[in-house]
Design a protein around this motif. Structure first.
Motif: not given
Length: 124
Positions: A49-50, A56-63, A83-85
């Motif tokens: 994923l780019f 954007g990386k945090a959003r990808a982690y969540e999604s 948003v996570g670990s």
């Protein structure tokens, strides 16, 4: 690549875990170079994923509802930890003394090798 990272990633993939590479190398030429490099070295993964930045990386982690996230930049790990670990993979070429203390405030953990992630307890 770092051999121990290659072994860890392929091992957890073969054990049934989903592996995603999330990178902020967002230009067209970087996308093809990154995918080709991963393929040439034999990394096993679900998808690359780019994104344009740490947010954007945090959003990808969540999604993707990931269990954990590893980056070598404390500033990125901090964004994801909100948003996570998240873990910082420490390397001598990364000396980010400004954002490293902030990362620890967010609960980011530092590791020297990916194999340290074997047996972690995932918090959801």
């Amino acid at each position: 690549p770092i051999r121990s990272s290659w072994h860890f990633i392929n091992d957890i993939f073969y054990k049934g875990h989903d592996v995603f590479f999330i990178t902020s190398r967002f230009k067209d030429e970087a996308i093809s170079v990154t995918e080709r490099w991963l393929d040439e070295w034999g990394f096993m993964f679900c998808k690359v994923l780019f994104t344009e930045n740490a947010t954007g990386k945090a959003r990808a982690y969540e999604s993707l509802d990931l269990d954990f996230f590893v980056d070598d930049l404390p500033s990125v790990a901090s964004a994801v930890a909100s948003v996570g670990s998240a873990y910082i993979l420490k390397h001598p070429y990364i000396e980010d003394s400004i954002s490293r203390p902030v990362a620890y405030e967010y609960g980011v953990k530092e590791i020297m090798e990916l194999k340290e992630l074997y047996g972690i307890e995932v918090e959801k």
